[in-house]
Design an enzyme around this catalytic site. Structure first.
Site, mmCIF file in Angstrom:
data_model
loop_
_atom_site.group_PDB
_atom_site.id
_atom_site.type_symbol
_atom_site.label_atom_id
_atom_site.label_comp_id
_atom_site.label_asym_id
_atom_site.label_seq_id
_atom_site.Cartn_x
_atom_site.Cartn_y
_atom_site.Cartn_z
ATOM 1 N N GLU A 39 0.842 -1.193 0.000
ATOM 2 C CA GLU A 39 0.000 0.000 0.000
ATOM 3 C C GLU A 39 0.885 1.253 0.000
ATOM 4 O OE1 GLU A 39 -3.626 1.844 2.751
ATOM 5 O OE2 GLU A 39 -2.099 0.583 3.675
ATOM 6 N N LYS A 107 -9.700 2.516 -2.098
ATOM 7 C CA LYS A 107 -9.887 1.898 -0.783
ATOM 8 C C LYS A 107 -11.237 2.303 -0.186
ATOM 9 C CE LYS A 107 -7.337 1.492 3.607
ATOM 10 N NZ LYS A 107 -6.143 2.025 4.319
ATOM 11 N N CYS A 141 -5.336 -2.987 2.629
ATOM 12 C CA CYS A 141 -5.026 -2.909 4.054
ATOM 13 C C CYS A 141 -6.256 -3.083 4.967
ATOM 14 C CB CYS A 141 -4.291 -1.600 4.350
ATOM 15 S SG CYS A 141 -3.305 -1.642 5.882
#
Length: 254
Positions: A39, A107, A141
């Site tokens: 990331e 995300k 993540c």
């Protein structure tokens, strides 16, 4: 398909140096079909992106991903801190150098504990990429903690999950458990790429891995140092597991 994880030590806010570090690791596995980066691999996890995030149209890191994927006839997966218009995104790219196509995933679960949600706009849709006969679900993540978002479903079918991360050592146990849980419950390969090293907030242990559809570690990077891990994904093996033990056929449906 040969997949290589690039577990990098990220230098804060320095895309050129982080490109160099990625290239050094790639030299250890020069013939892979897919390379997976962490990331925000070009800058570090910048919860406040001002002065750090690149304009998407001018991104040095994104340009390198595209050019290198084309030159090597491979694919890259990894996220970048990006500014599009007046909006910041933690954008996970999948660059296919063979077909010269790309996809991206913004995300969805922003890390509010670290104030990522103050500056970035979350994505509101999934991204599944078809590459060399595999369907890849892209996650980033913190998304790993939310099983409903990544659940194999009638309208969300995939063969592997790619999760790119900056997951700190203080929560390393959760990272290792959750990667295995997401693989098992979805009967899918899970490729988890985490960084190593330090930033101003955290120490990162790495321990990136490829996890099997039954939760076994197939390949792993050693902790606390830059490293690679390579594994050949096997579609026949995946189909055999799903056919023999048909968990997905009995999943809950709305």
């Amino acid at each position: 398909m040969k997949v290589t994880i690039l577990q990098t030590d990220i230098e804060w806010g320095n895309p050129q140096e982080n490109i160099r570090r990625a290239e050094c690791l790639m030299a250890e596995a020069p013939d892979s079909d897919l390379y997976v980066l962490p990331e925000m691999w070009a800058t570090g996890f910048a919860t406040d992106p001002h002065g750090i995030a690149e304009l998407e149209a001018e991104s040095v890191a994104l340009r390198w991903m595209r050019q290198t994927a084309h030159d090597r006839q491979c694919a890259f997966s990894g996220s970048l801190a990006i500014l599009t218009g007046d909006t910041y995104r933690n954008r996970h790219y999948f660059i296919d150098g063979r077909s010269r196509t790309e996809a991206c995933y913004d995300k969805h679960h922003l890390f509010s504990y670290g104030h990522e949600d103050r500056y970035y706009k979350p994505g509101d849709s999934h991204t599944i990429v078809d590459y060399m006969g595999f369907r890849f679900l892209l996650l980033t993540c913190y998304d790993l903690r939310f099983p409903v978002w990544s659940r194999y479903a009638d309208n969300l079918q995939f063969d592997a999950i790619i999760c790119v991360a900056n997951w700190p050592e203080s929560r390393q146990n959760a990272f290792q458990i959750l990667t295995r849980a997401r693989a098992i419950e979805n009967q899918a390969y899970l490729i988890a790429c985490n960084r190593v090293g330090d930033d101003q907030y955290c120490h990162y242990r790495g321990q990136s891995a490829v996890v099997s559809p039954i939760g076994k570690t197939l390949a792993a990077c050693p902790p606390n140092r830059p490293a690679t891990a390579t594994f050949i994904l096997d579609m026949e093996r995946l189909q055999h597991i799903r056919q023999k033990f048909q968990v997905l056929q009995e999943r809950d449906r709305p």
